[in-house]
Design a protein around this motif. Structure first.
Motif, PDB file in Angstrom:
ATOM      1  N   PHE A  25       1.147  -1.250  -0.250  1.00 48.40           N
ATOM      2  CA  PHE A  25       0.318   0.375  -0.119  1.00 48.40           C
ATOM      3  C   PHE A  25       0.561   0.842   0.110  1.00 48.40           C
ATOM      4  O   PHE A  25       1.026   1.998  -1.192  1.00 48.40           O
ATOM      5  CB  PHE A  25      -0.895   0.237   1.272  1.00 48.40           C
ATOM      6  CG  PHE A  25      -1.966   1.001   1.204  1.00 48.40           C
ATOM      7  CD1 PHE A  25      -2.739   1.312   0.920  1.00 48.40           C
ATOM      8  CD2 PHE A  25      -1.414   2.379   2.412  1.00 48.40           C
ATOM      9  CE1 PHE A  25      -3.490   2.254   0.615  1.00 48.40           C
ATOM     10  CE2 PHE A  25      -2.391   3.097   1.994  1.00 48.40           C
ATOM     11  CZ  PHE A  25      -3.756   3.366   1.656  1.00 48.40           C
ATOM     12  N   VAL A  26       1.668   1.944   0.715  1.00 48.00           N
ATOM     13  CA  VAL A  26       2.593   2.295   0.833  1.00 48.00           C
ATOM     14  C   VAL A  26       3.607   2.746  -0.128  1.00 48.00           C
ATOM     15  O   VAL A  26       4.351   3.399  -1.117  1.00 48.00           O
ATOM     16  CB  VAL A  26       3.775   2.325   1.960  1.00 48.00           C
ATOM     17  CG1 VAL A  26       4.914   3.711   2.052  1.00 48.00           C
ATOM     18  CG2 VAL A  26       2.862   2.414   3.690  1.00 48.00           C
ATOM     19  N   ARG A 114       7.303  10.891 -12.197  1.00 49.99           N
ATOM     20  CA  ARG A 114       7.313   9.503 -10.624  1.00 49.99           C
ATOM     21  C   ARG A 114       7.525   7.980 -11.482  1.00 49.99           C
ATOM     22  O   ARG A 114       6.921   7.308 -10.174  1.00 49.99           O
ATOM     23  CB  ARG A 114       5.377   9.621 -11.001  1.00 49.99           C
ATOM     24  CG  ARG A 114       4.308  11.174  -9.555  1.00 49.99           C
ATOM     25  CD  ARG A 114       5.164  11.178  -8.982  1.00 49.99           C
ATOM     26  NE  ARG A 114       4.902  12.150  -8.338  1.00 49.99           N
ATOM     27  CZ  ARG A 114       5.605  13.593  -8.205  1.00 49.99           C
ATOM     28  NH1 ARG A 114       6.480  13.595  -9.443  1.00 49.99           N
ATOM     29  NH2 ARG A 114       4.835  14.329  -7.767  1.00 49.99           N
ATOM     30  N   GLY A 115       7.493   7.957 -12.584  1.00 48.22           N
ATOM     31  CA  GLY A 115       8.185   6.709 -12.529  1.00 48.22           C
ATOM     32  C   GLY A 115       7.170   5.399 -12.659  1.00 48.22           C
ATOM     33  O   GLY A 115       7.826   4.664 -12.607  1.00 48.22           O
ATOM     34  N   HIS A 122       5.991   0.273 -12.213  1.00 48.27           N
ATOM     35  CA  HIS A 122       6.960   0.778 -11.225  1.00 48.27           C
ATOM     36  C   HIS A 122       8.336   1.315 -12.244  1.00 48.27           C
ATOM     37  O   HIS A 122       8.295  -0.175 -12.728  1.00 48.27           O
ATOM     38  CB  HIS A 122       7.308   0.359 -10.139  1.00 48.27           C
ATOM     39  CG  HIS A 122       6.679   1.030  -8.972  1.00 48.27           C
ATOM     40  ND1 HIS A 122       6.833   1.923  -8.486  1.00 48.27           N
ATOM     41  CD2 HIS A 122       6.229   0.183  -7.859  1.00 48.27           C
ATOM     42  CE1 HIS A 122       6.137   2.479  -7.361  1.00 48.27           C
ATOM     43  NE2 HIS A 122       5.811   0.868  -6.813  1.00 48.27           N
ATOM     44  N   LEU A 123       8.351   1.961 -13.074  1.00 48.69           N
ATOM     45  CA  LEU A 123       9.991   2.093 -13.774  1.00 48.69           C
ATOM     46  C   LEU A 123      11.476   1.965 -13.406  1.00 48.69           C
ATOM     47  O   LEU A 123      11.262   2.888 -11.784  1.00 48.69           O
ATOM     48  CB  LEU A 123       9.495   3.515 -14.635  1.00 48.69           C
ATOM     49  CG  LEU A 123       8.393   3.781 -15.226  1.00 48.69           C
ATOM     50  CD1 LEU A 123       8.001   4.766 -16.375  1.00 48.69           C
ATOM     51  CD2 LEU A 123       8.340   2.092 -16.490  1.00 48.69           C
ATOM     52  N   LEU A 172      10.645  -2.245  -6.293  1.00 49.07           N
ATOM     53  CA  LEU A 172      11.301  -0.621  -6.909  1.00 49.07           C
ATOM     54  C   LEU A 172       9.789   0.525  -6.100  1.00 49.07           C
ATOM     55  O   LEU A 172      10.819   1.643  -5.572  1.00 49.07           O
ATOM     56  CB  LEU A 172      10.705  -0.097  -7.931  1.00 49.07           C
ATOM     57  CG  LEU A 172      11.508  -0.816  -9.098  1.00 49.07           C
ATOM     58  CD1 LEU A 172      11.042  -0.848 -10.359  1.00 49.07           C
ATOM     59  CD2 LEU A 172      13.291  -0.492  -9.225  1.00 49.07           C
ATOM     60  N   GLY A 173       8.615  -0.161  -5.156  1.00 45.74           N
ATOM     61  CA  GLY A 173       8.630   0.657  -3.978  1.00 45.74           C
ATOM     62  C   GLY A 173       9.001   0.669  -3.189  1.00 45.74           C
ATOM     63  O   GLY A 173       8.731   2.460  -2.829  1.00 45.74           O
ATOM     64  N   GLY A 174      10.204  -0.020  -2.615  1.00 40.15           N
ATOM     65  CA  GLY A 174      10.951   0.828  -1.515  1.00 40.15           C
ATOM     66  C   GLY A 174      11.522   1.157  -2.499  1.00 40.15           C
ATOM     67  O   GLY A 174      11.919   2.071  -1.739  1.00 40.15           O
ATOM     68  N   TRP A 175      12.354   0.887  -3.423  1.00 36.65           N
ATOM     69  CA  TRP A 175      12.973   2.367  -3.732  1.00 36.65           C
ATOM     70  C   TRP A 175      12.398   3.067  -3.429  1.00 36.65           C
ATOM     71  O   TRP A 175      13.555   4.635  -3.426  1.00 36.65           O
ATOM     72  CB  TRP A 175      14.054   1.909  -4.351  1.00 36.65           C
ATOM     73  CG  TRP A 175      15.386   2.918  -5.829  1.00 36.65           C
ATOM     74  CD1 TRP A 175      16.715   2.230  -4.772  1.00 36.65           C
ATOM     75  CD2 TRP A 175      15.295   3.866  -5.736  1.00 36.65           C
ATOM     76  NE1 TRP A 175      17.752   3.373  -5.567  1.00 36.65           N
ATOM     77  CE2 TRP A 175      17.084   4.201  -5.677  1.00 36.65           C
ATOM     78  CE3 TRP A 175      14.476   4.741  -6.583  1.00 36.65           C
ATOM     79  CZ2 TRP A 175      16.890   4.682  -6.968  1.00 36.65           C
ATOM     80  CZ3 TRP A 175      14.709   5.818  -7.168  1.00 36.65           C
ATOM     81  CH2 TRP A 175      16.337   6.060  -6.772  1.00 36.65           C
TER      82      TRP A 175
END
Length: 305
Positions: A25-26, A114-115, A122-123, A172-175
């Motif tokens: 979610f985050v 926003r990638g 995610h990019l 990639l969301g964590g990155w």
């Protein structure tokens, strides 16, 4: 005893599922609001061309060694080596299928700032959206309009060749959670208009820090070392320090830096080399006031020895 153990294991499973759901979610892809890309009007193609060269699009997306009009054929395909594997530069020509000719402004803008890919994915930050995130919607609109005037190419780039776990886009969301920000890279008090313009160009479309700032093991910029140079992200040689603390450029004047960006010659009459050759070609296409602004900003950033 067995019942207590099962209960404890069950609680751990529930916590793990909840934690995973919270992470997703985050760190979910977060495109801009649709209103950001609405009502921007007809693109200013001259400004789009200016942003195109400030961003150095030809350096990655044109064929290696391309000259003249061939530099405007953005067919992609070039490999970018990294510690995480090999990235392949995409086609961003006006072709409707292989390129971005069929994209909307919102799709292009969300990729740039926003990638977030066309399909909501995610990019990878090998595409420097971490810098482009600072671009204004109007500049993105103008750039998109200019790109659509360039030649189409039906060439398709290979898929990225990444090892596990770097081939898992969910990570990639964590990155982004750790490193993605739209804040200025450095705070400059009482900056002149020229320095502010230079900051926008260097930190935004010019994405100079993507090569000139050292990175940590996860590919994020190391704090406090903005533009301080370091190992080449592609693994070949080093990238120089371009802050006022540099042993070479630190002694250059603003006029020296602006002249170098225009002509490719240093104050000692040495010539530009390596990957900077293509960058300098692009900088030479900018108006003199933009090169002067970049020089003013580079003399204003914190010195790193």
């Amino acid at each position: 005893m067995a019942r207590k153990t099962l209960k404890a294991l069950g609680a751990l499973v529930v916590l793990g599922i909840a934690g995973g759901a919270g992470f997703l979610f985050v760190t979910a892809p977060a495109p801009q609001a649709a209103s950001v890309w609405a009502d921007l009007g007809t693109p200013d193609l001259e400004n789009g061309r200016r942003i195109f060269f400030a961003g150095g699009c030809t350096s990655c997306h044109a064929a290696k060694g391309a000259a003249g009009d061939d530099r405007l054929v953005l067919s992609g395909g070039a490999p970018l080596q990294s510690p995480f594997g090999t990235f392949y530069v995409p086609n961003i020509s006006s072709d409707a299928k292989a390129g971005i000719g069929g994209w909307t402004l919102a799709e292009f803008g969300n990729a740039m700032t926003r990638g977030v890919g066309r399909d909501g994915e995610h990019l990878y930050p090998a595409f420097p959206y971490g810098s482009y995130a600072r671009m204004t919607p109007q500049d993105v609109n103008d750039l998109f309009g200019f790109l659509k005037t360039l030649p189409a190419s039906d060439k398709t780039a290979p898929d990225h060749a990444l090892s596990f776990p770097f081939n898992q886009r969910l990570l990639l969301g964590g990155w982004k959670f750790l490193y993605f920000s739209t804040a200025p890279r450095v705070a400059l008090a009482d900056a002149s208009d020229a320095v502010k313009r230079g900051q926008y160009l260097v930190e935004g479309p010019g994405h100079c820090g993507e090569c000139h700032t050292p990175r940590d093991a996860f590919g994020g910029f190391k704090a406090g070392l903005w533009l301080a140079g370091g190992p080449n992200p592609e693994g070949k040689g080093t990238i120089p320090n371009i802050t006022p603390g540099s042993k070479t450029m630190g002694a250059w004047t603003e006029d020296d830096i602006a002249a170098y960006l225009e002509t490719g010659f240093t104050p000692d009459f040495d010539s530009v080399g390596g990957a900077m050759v293509e960058v300098q070609k692009n900088m030479a296409e900018l108006p003199a006031e933009d090169r002067a602004a970049i020089a003013a900003y580079l003399k204003a950033v914190p010195a790193v020895e």
